[in-house]
Scaffold this motif. Structure first.
Motif, mmCIF file in Angstrom:
data_model
loop_
_atom_site.group_PDB
_atom_site.id
_atom_site.type_symbol
_atom_site.label_atom_id
_atom_site.label_comp_id
_atom_site.label_asym_id
_atom_site.label_seq_id
_atom_site.Cartn_x
_atom_site.Cartn_y
_atom_site.Cartn_z
ATOM 1 N N GLU A 123 44.799 47.591 41.041
ATOM 2 C CA GLU A 123 44.411 46.659 41.238
ATOM 3 C C GLU A 123 44.114 45.865 43.208
ATOM 4 O OE1 GLU A 123 40.727 46.403 38.067
ATOM 5 O OE2 GLU A 123 42.560 44.566 38.311
ATOM 6 N N PHE A 124 45.338 45.291 42.716
ATOM 7 C CA PHE A 124 46.224 44.458 44.389
ATOM 8 C C PHE A 124 46.070 45.429 45.677
ATOM 9 C CE2 PHE A 124 47.383 40.975 40.731
ATOM 10 C CZ PHE A 124 46.871 39.952 42.206
ATOM 11 N N ARG A 125 46.221 46.568 44.932
ATOM 12 C CA ARG A 125 47.054 47.666 45.772
ATOM 13 C C ARG A 125 46.033 48.527 46.599
ATOM 14 N NH1 ARG A 125 50.332 49.351 41.907
ATOM 15 N NH2 ARG A 125 53.192 49.269 42.714
ATOM 16 N N GLU A 126 45.020 48.175 45.386
ATOM 17 C CA GLU A 126 43.437 48.712 46.612
ATOM 18 C C GLU A 126 42.952 47.841 46.992
ATOM 19 O OE1 GLU A 126 39.173 49.419 44.582
ATOM 20 O OE2 GLU A 126 40.679 50.314 43.478
ATOM 21 N N LYS A 127 43.134 46.763 46.318
ATOM 22 C CA LYS A 127 42.482 44.766 47.564
ATOM 23 C C LYS A 127 43.896 45.276 48.571
ATOM 24 C CE LYS A 127 41.466 40.646 46.930
ATOM 25 N NZ LYS A 127 42.048 38.831 46.205
ATOM 26 N N ALA A 128 44.437 45.477 48.652
ATOM 27 C CA ALA A 128 45.518 45.185 49.970
ATOM 28 C C ALA A 128 45.738 46.746 50.788
ATOM 29 C CB ALA A 128 47.021 45.263 49.251
ATOM 30 N N ARG B 177 45.479 36.311 51.309
ATOM 31 C CA ARG B 177 44.445 36.991 50.355
ATOM 32 C C ARG B 177 44.844 36.826 48.825
ATOM 33 N NH1 ARG B 177 42.917 38.482 55.604
ATOM 34 N NH2 ARG B 177 41.279 38.657 56.204
ATOM 35 N N GLY B 178 46.042 36.045 48.644
ATOM 36 C CA GLY B 178 46.274 36.017 47.175
ATOM 37 C C GLY B 178 46.891 37.994 46.881
ATOM 38 N N ILE B 179 47.430 38.324 47.385
ATOM 39 C CA ILE B 179 48.221 39.386 47.400
ATOM 40 C C ILE B 179 49.719 39.425 47.003
ATOM 41 C CG2 ILE B 179 49.060 41.943 48.104
ATOM 42 C CD1 ILE B 179 45.492 41.829 47.343
ATOM 43 N N PRO B 180 49.949 40.157 46.227
ATOM 44 C CA PRO B 180 51.488 39.407 46.053
ATOM 45 C C PRO B 180 52.480 39.986 47.032
ATOM 46 C CG PRO B 180 50.712 40.147 43.746
ATOM 47 C CD PRO B 180 49.457 40.965 45.360
ATOM 48 N N GLU B 181 53.849 40.025 47.630
ATOM 49 C CA GLU B 181 54.572 39.910 48.021
ATOM 50 C C GLU B 181 54.832 41.345 48.717
ATOM 51 O OE1 GLU B 181 58.025 38.353 50.877
ATOM 52 O OE2 GLU B 181 56.948 36.847 49.944
ATOM 53 N N GLU B 182 55.651 41.966 47.080
ATOM 54 C CA GLU B 182 56.299 42.952 46.873
ATOM 55 C C GLU B 182 55.169 44.111 47.511
ATOM 56 O OE1 GLU B 182 54.749 41.139 42.918
ATOM 57 O OE2 GLU B 182 56.273 40.472 44.790
ATOM 58 N N ILE B 183 53.705 43.511 47.303
ATOM 59 C CA ILE B 183 52.373 45.277 47.138
ATOM 60 C C ILE B 183 52.251 45.039 48.703
ATOM 61 C CG2 ILE B 183 50.170 45.499 45.932
ATOM 62 C CD1 ILE B 183 50.559 44.428 43.047
ATOM 63 N N ALA B 184 52.463 44.087 48.567
ATOM 64 C CA ALA B 184 51.609 43.715 49.793
ATOM 65 C C ALA B 184 52.966 44.315 51.251
ATOM 66 C CB ALA B 184 51.719 42.521 51.482
ATOM 67 N N LEU B 185 53.781 44.638 50.346
ATOM 68 C CA LEU B 185 54.822 45.049 51.394
ATOM 69 C C LEU B 185 54.775 46.651 50.999
ATOM 70 C CD1 LEU B 185 58.179 42.829 51.040
ATOM 71 C CD2 LEU B 185 57.333 43.318 53.882
ATOM 72 N N GLU B 186 55.043 46.916 49.999
ATOM 73 C CA GLU B 186 54.433 48.358 49.843
ATOM 74 C C GLU B 186 53.531 49.252 50.871
ATOM 75 O OE1 GLU B 186 52.891 50.382 46.179
ATOM 76 O OE2 GLU B 186 53.714 49.225 45.279
ATOM 77 N N ILE B 187 52.479 48.033 50.893
ATOM 78 C CA ILE B 187 50.882 48.274 51.494
ATOM 79 C C ILE B 187 51.734 49.188 52.803
ATOM 80 C CG2 ILE B 187 48.755 48.718 52.203
ATOM 81 C CD1 ILE B 187 49.087 49.294 48.587
ATOM 82 N N VAL B 188 52.306 47.629 53.526
ATOM 83 C CA VAL B 188 52.473 47.676 54.849
ATOM 84 C C VAL B 188 53.460 49.185 55.069
ATOM 85 C CG1 VAL B 188 53.482 46.947 57.011
ATOM 86 C CG2 VAL B 188 51.603 45.175 55.337
#
Length: 169
Positions: free
Chosen positions: A11-16, A41-52
């Motif tokens: 869900e975080f990935r989808e939001k990110a 916006r509350g996305i954990p840093e490791e997920i944010a890095l993965e998405i970027v």
């Protein structure tokens, strides 16, 4: 998505992804700007890095192209010095080496042309003011855009000398 506030990694990935897509739909962004938008916006840093990282892999995020585009557009639309451009790139999270490569396209002549353009614009806006006030405002405007004292003095002198010649005709 759950309303409980306890979101799963998917869900975080989808939001990110949605955040990054919205950001990129408005204007190109640097890698750091996209990371900041997600984490704020509350996305954990490791997920944010993965998405970027994924957006970077597919070519939708490219700091080199972003820096080059920003330098070209600023020089055309909002004249500033290499120092001013470097500060702006740094604020946007662009690596120093990437920024320097983008700034290589700005020649000394381009920089002086930008200083003259800005000085002329400020001269028009301050027409009729006391000469000392006018000169001070022109210096301040150019300094805020990162021009060095030598460039400022040269541009202001050229523009004000042109004004004197124009009024004496």
């Amino acid at each position: 998505m759950k309303v409980t506030g306890e979101e799963t990694p998917d869900e975080f990935r989808e939001k990110a992804r949605a955040i990054v897509l919205r950001q990129l739909a408005m204007v190109d962004r640097s890698r750091q700007q996209l990371l900041d938008a997600q984490t704020s916006r509350g996305i954990p840093e490791e997920i944010a890095l993965e998405i970027v990282d994924r957006f970077e892999e597919v070519g939708l995020v490219n700091d080199e192209k972003f820096a080059e585009l920003l330098v070209r557009s600023r020089m055309a639309e909002r004249p500033m010095s290499r120092v001013g451009l470097s500060r702006e790139l740094s604020r946007k999270g662009i690596d120093r080496d990437v920024a320097e490569a983008a700034l290589d396209s700005v020649s000394v002549e381009d920089e002086m042309s930008a200083a003259l353009s800005l000085a002329r614009k400020k001269a028009r806006a301050t027409e009729g003011l006391d000469p000392v006030v006018r000169r001070r405002r022109m210096y301040g405007t150019l300094a805020r855009r990162g021009f060095n004292p030598e460039q400022i003095m040269r541009a202001v002198t050229i523009v004000l000398d042109d004004d004197i010649e124009d009024t004496s005709l």
